[in-house]
Design a protein around this motif. Structure first.
Motif, short mmCIF file in Angstrom:
data_model
loop_
_atom_site.label_atom_id
_atom_site.label_comp_id
_atom_site.label_asym_id
_atom_site.label_seq_id
_atom_site.Cartn_x
_atom_site.Cartn_y
_atom_site.Cartn_z
N PRO A 352 -118.51 -33.13 33.04
CA PRO A 352 -119.01 -34.45 33.42
C PRO A 352 -120.49 -34.37 33.75
N ALA A 353 -121.20 -35.44 33.48
CA ALA A 353 -122.64 -35.46 33.74
C ALA A 353 -122.91 -35.43 35.24
N GLY A 354 -123.98 -34.72 35.60
CA GLY A 354 -124.41 -34.73 36.98
C GLY A 354 -123.89 -33.57 37.80
N PRO A 355 -123.97 -33.69 39.12
CA PRO A 355 -123.56 -32.61 40.02
C PRO A 355 -122.04 -32.50 40.10
N PRO A 356 -121.52 -31.46 40.76
CA PRO A 356 -120.08 -31.29 40.91
C PRO A 356 -119.45 -32.45 41.69
N VAL A 357 -118.18 -32.66 41.44
CA VAL A 357 -117.41 -33.67 42.17
C VAL A 357 -116.31 -32.97 42.96
N ILE A 358 -116.23 -33.28 44.24
CA ILE A 358 -115.18 -32.74 45.11
C ILE A 358 -114.14 -33.83 45.33
N ARG A 359 -112.94 -33.58 44.89
CA ARG A 359 -111.86 -34.56 45.05
C ARG A 359 -110.87 -34.06 46.11
N TYR A 360 -110.47 -34.96 47.02
CA TYR A 360 -109.62 -34.54 48.13
C TYR A 360 -108.79 -35.71 48.64
N ALA A 361 -107.76 -35.38 49.42
CA ALA A 361 -106.84 -36.38 49.97
C ALA A 361 -107.46 -37.11 51.15
N PRO A 362 -107.03 -38.34 51.41
CA PRO A 362 -107.51 -39.06 52.60
C PRO A 362 -107.22 -38.28 53.87
N GLY A 363 -108.12 -38.38 54.84
CA GLY A 363 -107.94 -37.70 56.12
C GLY A 363 -108.50 -36.29 56.16
N ARG A 364 -109.08 -35.82 55.05
CA ARG A 364 -109.62 -34.46 55.01
C ARG A 364 -111.15 -34.47 55.03
N GLU A 365 -111.71 -35.45 55.71
CA GLU A 365 -113.16 -35.64 55.66
C GLU A 365 -113.94 -34.45 56.25
N ASP A 366 -113.45 -33.88 57.34
CA ASP A 366 -114.17 -32.77 57.95
C ASP A 366 -114.19 -31.54 57.04
N ASP A 367 -113.05 -31.23 56.42
CA ASP A 367 -113.00 -30.12 55.47
C ASP A 367 -113.88 -30.41 54.25
N ALA A 368 -113.88 -31.67 53.82
CA ALA A 368 -114.72 -32.04 52.68
C ALA A 368 -116.19 -31.85 53.02
N ALA A 369 -116.58 -32.16 54.26
CA ALA A 369 -117.97 -31.98 54.67
C ALA A 369 -118.34 -30.50 54.67
N THR A 370 -117.40 -29.64 55.09
CA THR A 370 -117.66 -28.20 55.06
C THR A 370 -117.87 -27.71 53.63
N LEU A 371 -117.01 -28.14 52.72
CA LEU A 371 -117.13 -27.73 51.32
C LEU A 371 -118.42 -28.28 50.70
N ARG A 380 -118.59 -36.48 46.69
CA ARG A 380 -117.24 -36.44 47.27
C ARG A 380 -116.46 -37.67 46.83
N GLN A 381 -115.19 -37.45 46.54
CA GLN A 381 -114.33 -38.54 46.09
C GLN A 381 -112.95 -38.42 46.71
N VAL A 382 -112.54 -39.45 47.45
CA VAL A 382 -111.21 -39.48 48.05
C VAL A 382 -110.20 -39.91 46.99
N VAL A 383 -109.11 -39.13 46.88
CA VAL A 383 -108.09 -39.41 45.86
C VAL A 383 -106.73 -39.58 46.55
N PRO A 384 -106.24 -40.82 46.67
CA PRO A 384 -104.91 -41.02 47.26
C PRO A 384 -103.85 -40.24 46.49
N GLY A 385 -102.97 -39.57 47.21
CA GLY A 385 -101.92 -38.79 46.56
C GLY A 385 -102.31 -37.37 46.23
N GLN A 386 -103.56 -37.00 46.46
CA GLN A 386 -104.01 -35.63 46.22
C GLN A 386 -103.21 -34.66 47.08
N ASP A 387 -102.91 -33.48 46.56
CA ASP A 387 -102.17 -32.49 47.34
C ASP A 387 -103.10 -31.81 48.35
N GLY A 388 -102.68 -30.70 48.91
CA GLY A 388 -103.45 -30.05 49.95
C GLY A 388 -104.68 -29.30 49.47
#
Length: 438
Positions: A352-371, A380-388
């Motif tokens: 995909p064009a551009g920088p990397p995309v981090i996809r994660y489940a709702p409620g994992r904002e702190d871990d997403a910020a660390t990554l 960063r992209q929140v994906v409902p139904g994403q696993d752990g």
């Protein structure tokens, strides 16, 4: 009448037990400023079953210090530094036995005198005054003041202490306040999270007393000090005049002139046969902390006590599971401490064009910020139904991976001033105020 009692009782939070007879034992030479050791004894002695049930303290006591705070008042009276010493700190007792154990066990081995001597031995500081109080005294003092201000932006529940506090700011009675400062099984489990809540309660109380001018009048402070002595035990070298000076010094301080910290920890679960899980201090950082107090210096902003990492992380990368579709980035993230699965073998041929995309489940904002901190520029992209797992789709733009620094001390124990610690500076204030009581 109970305001000074409440201020100092909140510093002890949990306690029970008798006064001890002697003055603080001879120890390190006195330095600049005044050091006050305030402890809380885990004992149910003298409490009726009804009192135990009301306070939710039905378990067996250990006759040990459950709370320990060292309060340093600066020589010029313009600053107070409150340092919490976790009860599971692994130390050598100052009784000449060579025995090591949790610092809370010093009280059971030798009461207040050995507690003071042990604190002096491990910190190198001279203790000028010693205070302890009781469970019921804490409750009565809070109720006498008209309640304590408690705040949280998340629902706090702890079955052991009986705490059940909804988001917002609450004017709590003594029973609820006691549950708040005793809770150990909440969103930040263990003693570090608990002592931070204790520090917040102390900060808010001191702020309130300062605004009210409750400790500014020496006549009123003397009367309050005499009341304090009915519920708070002291060493023989501490009298009403000392308590008046302490109270008035605290009453003159604005929140930005009060500092709160917890001793920096290096090992959080150091298993010792016959002792259990202990906390081992970070030798260099804790020594810097005690040296600063001995020299009557500020502790906030001292990078020897709390280093300023280049790339701080909100959460521990070791607990973040990541799937990465590019081998080089996967290897770099693994080297940075993340739990990585390399999925490059099944990656799409066209990026995909551009920088990397981090996809994660709702409620994992702190871990997403660390990554995201480890991958500057990543989206960063929140994906409902994403696993752990966190999925990283590497794009066409080159990405550099940075090593992040996770320091649990930063989360729960870094030096902070009262204007940033208390409810007045908390996000919880935006949630509104409600009563909390029986």
């Amino acid at each position: 009448m109970l305001r000074l009692a409440t201020a100092l009782t909140l510093l002890t939070t949990l306690v029970s037990g008798a006064a001890w007879a002697g003055p603080p034992a001879a120890g390190p030479a006195a330095g600049r400023g005044t050091n006050i050791l305030v402890v809380g004894i885990d004992s149910r002695e003298g409490l009726s079953k009804a009192e135990k049930d009301r306070l939710h303290v039905g378990g067996a006591g250990c006759n040990c210090t459950d709370v320990m705070m060292l309060v340093h008042l600066s020589q010029d009276g313009r600053r107070a530094s409150v340092v919490s010493i976790p009860r599971d700190s692994y130390v050598e007792y100052a009784d000449g036995s060579g025995v090591r154990g949790k610092i809370n066990g010093a009280y059971k081995r030798g009461g207040g005198p050995l507690t003071v001597k042990t604190v002096e031995q491990v910190t190198g500081l001279h203790v000028d005054h010693y205070l302890e109080t009781g469970f019921s005294g804490f409750e009565q003092a809070i109720n006498g003041l008209g309640g304590a201000t408690l705040c949280t932006d998340k629902h706090l529940q702890d079955e052991n202490s009986g705490l059940d506090l909804t988001p917002g700011i609450h004017n709590a009675n003594g029973r609820i306040a006691l549950r708040y400062v005793r809770a150990r099984h909440t969103e930040h489990p263990g003693d570090l999270g608990r002592v931070r809540r204790q520090q917040r309660a102390v900060s808010d109380l001191l702020s309130r007393l300062t605004v009210e001018g409750a400790l500014a009048d020496p006549v009123a402070a003397a009367d309050t000090a005499r009341t304090l002595l009915r519920s708070v035990r002291t060493d023989a070298g501490t009298d009403v005049a000392d308590l008046v000076r302490i109270g008035m010094a605290l009453g003159r301080l604005s929140p930005e002139r009060t500092e709160f910290a917890t001793v920096p920890i290096r090992l959080f679960d150091n298993r010792v046969p016959g002792v259990g899980s202990t906390l081992v201090w970070d030798e260099e950082r804790s020594r810097a902390l005690w040296d600063a107090l001995a020299a009557d210096r500020r502790i906030k902003g001292d990078t020897r006590i709390q280093p300023a990492p280049e790339t701080p992380a909100r959460t521990n990368p070791a607990g973040i599971k990541v799937r990465v579709d590019e081998a080089g980035v996967a290897a770099a993230l693994a080297a940075a401490g993340f739990s990585v699965t390399d999925t490059s073998a099944t990656a799409p041929s066209r990026r995909p064009a551009g920088p990397p995309v981090i996809r994660y489940a709702p409620g994992r904002e702190d871990d997403a910020a660390t990554l995201a901190a480890a991958m500057p520029g990543a989206r960063r992209q929140v994906v409902p139904g994403q696993d752990g797992y966190f999925d990283v789709a590497v794009g066409t733009r080159t990405v550099g991976v940075k090593k992040v620094t996770y320091d649990r001390n930063t989360l729960d124990g870094a030096p902070i001033t009262g204007d940033h610690l208390g409810c007045l500076g908390s996000r919880a204030r935006r949630a509104g105020t409600s009563p909390a009581g029986d």
